[in-house]
Design an enzyme around this catalytic site. Structure first.
Site, PDB file in Angstrom:
ATOM      1  N   ARG A 129     -36.696 -17.729 -97.593  1.00  0.00           N
ATOM      2  CA  ARG A 129     -35.227 -17.695 -97.717  1.00  0.00           C
ATOM      3  C   ARG A 129     -34.747 -17.752 -99.167  1.00  0.00           C
ATOM      4  O   ARG A 129     -33.637 -18.194 -99.444  1.00  0.00           O
ATOM      5  CB  ARG A 129     -34.580 -18.804 -96.891  1.00  0.00           C
ATOM      6  CG  ARG A 129     -34.842 -18.673 -95.397  1.00  0.00           C
ATOM      7  CD  ARG A 129     -33.746 -19.331 -94.572  1.00  0.00           C
ATOM      8  NE  ARG A 129     -34.065 -19.295 -93.162  1.00  0.00           N
ATOM      9  CZ  ARG A 129     -34.687 -20.284 -92.504  1.00  0.00           C
ATOM     10  NH1 ARG A 129     -35.018 -21.377 -93.139  1.00  0.00           N
ATOM     11  NH2 ARG A 129     -34.940 -20.170 -91.213  1.00  0.00           N
ATOM     12  N   LYS A 151     -28.591  -6.019-107.528  1.00  0.00           N
ATOM     13  CA  LYS A 151     -28.899  -5.172-106.365  1.00  0.00           C
ATOM     14  C   LYS A 151     -30.400  -5.160-106.132  1.00  0.00           C
ATOM     15  O   LYS A 151     -31.180  -4.860-107.028  1.00  0.00           O
ATOM     16  CB  LYS A 151     -28.431  -3.738-106.608  1.00  0.00           C
ATOM     17  CG  LYS A 151     -26.960  -3.531-106.361  1.00  0.00           C
ATOM     18  CD  LYS A 151     -26.672  -2.033-106.259  1.00  0.00           C
ATOM     19  CE  LYS A 151     -25.195  -1.768-106.060  1.00  0.00           C
ATOM     20  NZ  LYS A 151     -24.923  -0.326-105.978  1.00  0.00           N
ATOM     21  N   GLU A 193     -27.817   7.475-117.421  1.00  0.00           N
ATOM     22  CA  GLU A 193     -26.977   6.328-117.038  1.00  0.00           C
ATOM     23  C   GLU A 193     -26.153   5.834-118.232  1.00  0.00           C
ATOM     24  O   GLU A 193     -25.018   5.379-118.064  1.00  0.00           O
ATOM     25  CB  GLU A 193     -27.824   5.187-116.480  1.00  0.00           C
ATOM     26  CG  GLU A 193     -28.589   5.526-115.202  1.00  0.00           C
ATOM     27  CD  GLU A 193     -27.705   5.753-113.968  1.00  0.00           C
ATOM     28  OE1 GLU A 193     -26.538   5.312-113.956  1.00  0.00           O
ATOM     29  OE2 GLU A 193     -28.198   6.409-113.022  1.00  0.00           O
ATOM     30  N   LYS A 235     -22.120  -2.476-118.090  1.00  0.00           N
ATOM     31  CA  LYS A 235     -22.533  -2.755-116.715  1.00  0.00           C
ATOM     32  C   LYS A 235     -22.253  -4.223-116.365  1.00  0.00           C
ATOM     33  O   LYS A 235     -21.746  -4.522-115.273  1.00  0.00           O
ATOM     34  CB  LYS A 235     -24.015  -2.431-116.492  1.00  0.00           C
ATOM     35  CG  LYS A 235     -24.495  -2.877-115.116  1.00  0.00           C
ATOM     36  CD  LYS A 235     -25.291  -1.888-114.342  1.00  0.00           C
ATOM     37  CE  LYS A 235     -25.387  -2.329-112.885  1.00  0.00           C
ATOM     38  NZ  LYS A 235     -26.420  -1.663-112.123  1.00  0.00           N
ATOM     39  N   GLU A 245     -19.285  -5.347-104.978  1.00  0.00           N
ATOM     40  CA  GLU A 245     -19.075  -3.911-104.921  1.00  0.00           C
ATOM     41  C   GLU A 245     -17.899  -3.489-104.038  1.00  0.00           C
ATOM     42  O   GLU A 245     -17.889  -2.402-103.488  1.00  0.00           O
ATOM     43  CB  GLU A 245     -20.342  -3.204-104.452  1.00  0.00           C
ATOM     44  CG  GLU A 245     -20.385  -1.773-104.910  1.00  0.00           C
ATOM     45  CD  GLU A 245     -21.725  -1.135-104.565  1.00  0.00           C
ATOM     46  OE1 GLU A 245     -21.834   0.075-104.740  1.00  0.00           O
ATOM     47  OE2 GLU A 245     -22.617  -1.842-104.132  1.00  0.00           O
ATOM     48  N   ARG A 249     -16.859  -2.070-109.287  1.00  0.00           N
ATOM     49  CA  ARG A 249     -18.288  -1.759-109.383  1.00  0.00           C
ATOM     50  C   ARG A 249     -18.598  -0.391-108.791  1.00  0.00           C
ATOM     51  O   ARG A 249     -19.588   0.249-109.154  1.00  0.00           O
ATOM     52  CB  ARG A 249     -19.118  -2.832-108.681  1.00  0.00           C
ATOM     53  CG  ARG A 249     -20.606  -2.669-108.920  1.00  0.00           C
ATOM     54  CD  ARG A 249     -21.375  -3.881-108.441  1.00  0.00           C
ATOM     55  NE  ARG A 249     -22.799  -3.678-108.611  1.00  0.00           N
ATOM     56  CZ  ARG A 249     -23.713  -4.644-108.548  1.00  0.00           C
ATOM     57  NH1 ARG A 249     -23.327  -5.870-108.327  1.00  0.00           N
ATOM     58  NH2 ARG A 249     -24.971  -4.393-108.718  1.00  0.00           N
ATOM     59  N   ASN A 253     -20.984   4.294-109.420  1.00  0.00           N
ATOM     60  CA  ASN A 253     -21.494   5.393-108.594  1.00  0.00           C
ATOM     61  C   ASN A 253     -21.034   6.759-109.092  1.00  0.00           C
ATOM     62  O   ASN A 253     -21.367   7.776-108.473  1.00  0.00           O
ATOM     63  CB  ASN A 253     -21.042   5.207-107.136  1.00  0.00           C
ATOM     64  CG  ASN A 253     -21.815   4.097-106.456  1.00  0.00           C
ATOM     65  OD1 ASN A 253     -22.998   3.918-106.718  1.00  0.00           O
ATOM     66  ND2 ASN A 253     -21.142   3.360-105.602  1.00  0.00           N
ATOM     67  N   HIS A 256     -23.119   9.811-108.727  1.00  0.00           N
ATOM     68  CA  HIS A 256     -24.255   9.446-107.878  1.00  0.00           C
ATOM     69  C   HIS A 256     -24.194   9.984-106.449  1.00  0.00           C
ATOM     70  O   HIS A 256     -25.226  10.111-105.806  1.00  0.00           O
ATOM     71  CB  HIS A 256     -24.454   7.930-107.867  1.00  0.00           C
ATOM     72  CG  HIS A 256     -25.181   7.446-109.091  1.00  0.00           C
ATOM     73  ND1 HIS A 256     -24.659   7.602-110.360  1.00  0.00           N
ATOM     74  CD2 HIS A 256     -26.395   6.853-109.257  1.00  0.00           C
ATOM     75  CE1 HIS A 256     -25.509   7.096-111.243  1.00  0.00           C
ATOM     76  NE2 HIS A 256     -26.568   6.642-110.604  1.00  0.00           N
ATOM     77  N   HIS A 260     -27.482  11.774-105.477  1.00  0.00           N
ATOM     78  CA  HIS A 260     -28.326  11.419-104.331  1.00  0.00           C
ATOM     79  C   HIS A 260     -28.533  12.623-103.414  1.00  0.00           C
ATOM     80  O   HIS A 260     -29.608  12.813-102.854  1.00  0.00           O
ATOM     81  CB  HIS A 260     -27.718  10.248-103.557  1.00  0.00           C
ATOM     82  CG  HIS A 260     -27.773   8.955-104.315  1.00  0.00           C
ATOM     83  ND1 HIS A 260     -26.894   7.913-104.096  1.00  0.00           N
ATOM     84  CD2 HIS A 260     -28.605   8.537-105.313  1.00  0.00           C
ATOM     85  CE1 HIS A 260     -27.191   6.916-104.913  1.00  0.00           C
ATOM     86  NE2 HIS A 260     -28.216   7.273-105.666  1.00  0.00           N
ATOM     87  N   HIS A 272     -34.335  11.359-111.146  1.00  0.00           N
ATOM     88  CA  HIS A 272     -33.043  10.715-110.931  1.00  0.00           C
ATOM     89  C   HIS A 272     -32.055  10.998-112.061  1.00  0.00           C
ATOM     90  O   HIS A 272     -30.893  11.339-111.817  1.00  0.00           O
ATOM     91  CB  HIS A 272     -33.249   9.205-110.761  1.00  0.00           C
ATOM     92  CG  HIS A 272     -31.983   8.451-110.484  1.00  0.00           C
ATOM     93  ND1 HIS A 272     -31.269   8.601-109.318  1.00  0.00           N
ATOM     94  CD2 HIS A 272     -31.274   7.565-111.235  1.00  0.00           C
ATOM     95  CE1 HIS A 272     -30.196   7.826-109.351  1.00  0.00           C
ATOM     96  NE2 HIS A 272     -30.178   7.190-110.506  1.00  0.00           N
TER      97      HIS A 272
END
Lengths: 385, 385
Positions: A129, A151, A193, A235, A245, A249, A253, A256, A260, A272
């Site tokens: 946990r 993330k 990025e 960032k 998010e 935030r 994206n 992106h 993707h 990427h």
């Protein structure tokens, strides 16, 4: 690299994702790892997670330093590549930690790129946990993006990063020395990025990158440290504003959703960073088309991307079929079955929807038109239609 | 049950685990589910997770109510039993949700006992990096224990609950009506935890249970509601004080180190509640032996447990071999390779270690001696040695 390039940035993450933590950058910081990690994390056993490539390049040095300092440390390595970012690898790592007697008094150190950071972060978040995690990114992309913001995640058959949690590391350590062994394609993945950070938050940073393009591509220590610093600042600012998010935030994206889709349609053959570069151009054109983005923004973005050696036009077949469009639909950002995009108003300034949302719903026809435009050579006149 | 037995308890959980949320108890509240959940959770799609048994008993009613209210709701059911609380079941559920198009605008409703709550909670916590979870416990044990506090988890070959996260639900709904179909052994599993709540926090609650034993065992609505309320209050208080389990929450493990060992040694044949009952007696005797627990506490605990039909002595073979001792070593509570126990000073009052810790390291010999004592009939004189 000059001494003043060593820096500390505090990420003021929200308590619900794990609270604030520092990012430390210093040349050779890997060598002084034990002192640094012990200041931030009280643990009796340390599990260093890495892929075989990074383990070979930097793992032994790190383990030796930890052991010399009297810290009980073991290496947990697995084959390199995104294909390993699975529930299966996570299960094997979990069971290995348990088998070797790791308990609640342990901590996970991730040493590697985005795959290792995401997978190792998820391992730490779910082991008994949750045990503390220290992220040591070894790619430019991971340093300025994946390692910052908490993330974690793994891929499943339906798509990438569809399983995971948001949970901040206790500490991020950046040693620019490790970039020396980074392949060029990986270095450029990171630059894409960095351009994105400029595009969504700081036009002068974009200009600086264009000016410094030669030093950056030559991996000049000062230029690289400057780039890492500014990107992490941007960032970290967004993570602090919105760790879960729900709001700003989402801007991260930018580019992106299309990126993707490109990766998916290509069977993940397009790297990427290249996908993000092309994705930003398409999304800037979408914005120009629907009147959200100032005319000329896509061209300015193209110039910056080309300056650092990144592609700006889609291979023709992507723009000509509905595959790309279809692939955008399986993205996590589909809300109430509509595809929403994080767009910019102009270089360095994000766009907001009419009702203040950080993402904007876009009609399929506009996406397709922008992708088609982006997949051929565009003259200035056509773009401004 | 009288109207005043309907109640609301707010669990003041810490932000890092997901923040505060209400527990609502009302007879028949399952029927008014849509209105209640919509107040707490904004979601477009609802995934109800249950095992086949509970799905058959209560699932259709719940789904009908949700659908009548216009909420898009689907059932995700799997076979009953702890054997299903695995990474495999979690993976299947995750993939099914993705396949049926569940996105970030969805929420998970767990309908069932501890297995479903733990597994469904972990599913919600990790699906697309986290979607809201509503817990609807259907066993007494889940109502007063598992559903409160945000612990989620799955079992792995090395042991139970070794993978998971702590993440609070948005809402817990308790409908005592569903207890009507609960088998007796399950009901007593819950009572063991209620006795534990009395033992660690409220001696008068323990006395009340002894007084009310007949009404409780007859499942009288007022008695059951009273028990659920007091137990949730006690557990919620500890969760609020310490959601991450660094401090007082450890008290909730009273009896559980031995209980988990009993379950393991028995091949998980001994029901959890019976194991906890026996475990509390052994741990109270450990405490008396090492001078931490007031003499006579174990006997008082035995009387309360026997009053509600729970066992207090170990089957002889458990106390006579080292198996039980060995089994305590694989427990998560091993810290720096020593086994630590959450003990009580006397009925209703926890013990602290000399340095203020909420757990106390115990020598193997004392554990073994207490287990041996606990596995034969003990006279008052022997206990007080």
């Amino acid at each position: 690299m000059s001494a003043e390039n060593a820096f500390r940035i505090d990420v003021d993450a929200s308590p619900e994702t794990g609270g604030p933590y520092p990012v430390l950058l210093r040349q050779g910081i890997l060598g002084s790892l034990p002192a640094v990690v012990q200041q931030s994390v009280a643990a009796h056993r340390w599990a260093v997670v890495a892929d075989h490539t990074v383990a070979r390049l930097h793992g032994e040095r790190l383990l030796d330093a930890m052991r010399e300092a009297g810290l009980e440390t073991q290496l947990f390595a697995f084959p390199p590549g995104e294909a390993q970012k699975t529930r299966a690898t996570w299960a094997v790592l979990t069971d290995e930690l348990l088998e070797r007697g790791y308990g609640r008094d342990s901590a996970v150190v991730t040493l590697g790129g985005g795959v290792v950071g995401d997978l190792g972060g998820f391992l730490a978040a779910t082991f008994l946990r949750g045990v503390p995690c220290v992220q040591i990114p070894t790619t430019l992309l991971a340093m300025i993006d994946a390692a910052i913001g908490g993330k974690t995640g793994i891929d499943v058959p339906a798509g990438k990063n569809l399983v995971g949690v948001i949970r901040q590391p206790r500490l991020v350590l950046v040693d620019p020395d490790v970039l020396a062994t980074l392949p060029d394609v990986e270095f450029r993945n990171g630059l894409a990025e960095a351009v994105k950070h400029g595009a969504i938050a700081d036009a002068s940073y974009l200009d600086w990158m264009v000016e410094q393009r030669q030093a950056i591509l030559a991996r000049d220590a000062d230029a690289v440290a400057g780039l890492i610093r500014r990107s992490i600042e941007i960032k970290a600012g967004m993570v602090a504003a919105d760790a879960a998010e729900a709001g700003p935030r989402a801007l991260l994206n930018f580019g992106h959703t299309i990126a993707h889709a490109i990766e998916r349609v290509s069977g993940f053959v397009v790297p990427h960073g290249q996908a993000v570069a092309m994705g930003m151009v398409v999304e800037a054109r979408i914005g120009e088309m629907i009147g959200v983005t100032r005319g000329g923004t896509a061209d300015r973005l193209c110039a910056a991307l080309e300056a650092v050696g990144l592609p700006t036009t889609l291979p023709g077949r992507y723009g000509e079929t509905g595959d790309l469009l279809e692939a955008t639909r399986s993205d996590k950002k589909v809300r109430a079955s509509r595809v929403r995009y994080a767009l910019i108003a102009e270089s360095g300034r994000p766009a907001r929807s009419a009702d203040g949302d950080w993402t904007i719903a876009v009609a399929d026809a506009d996406v397709l038109r922008a992708a088609k435009l982006g997949s051929t050579t565009i003259s200035r006149d056509e773009t401004d239609i």
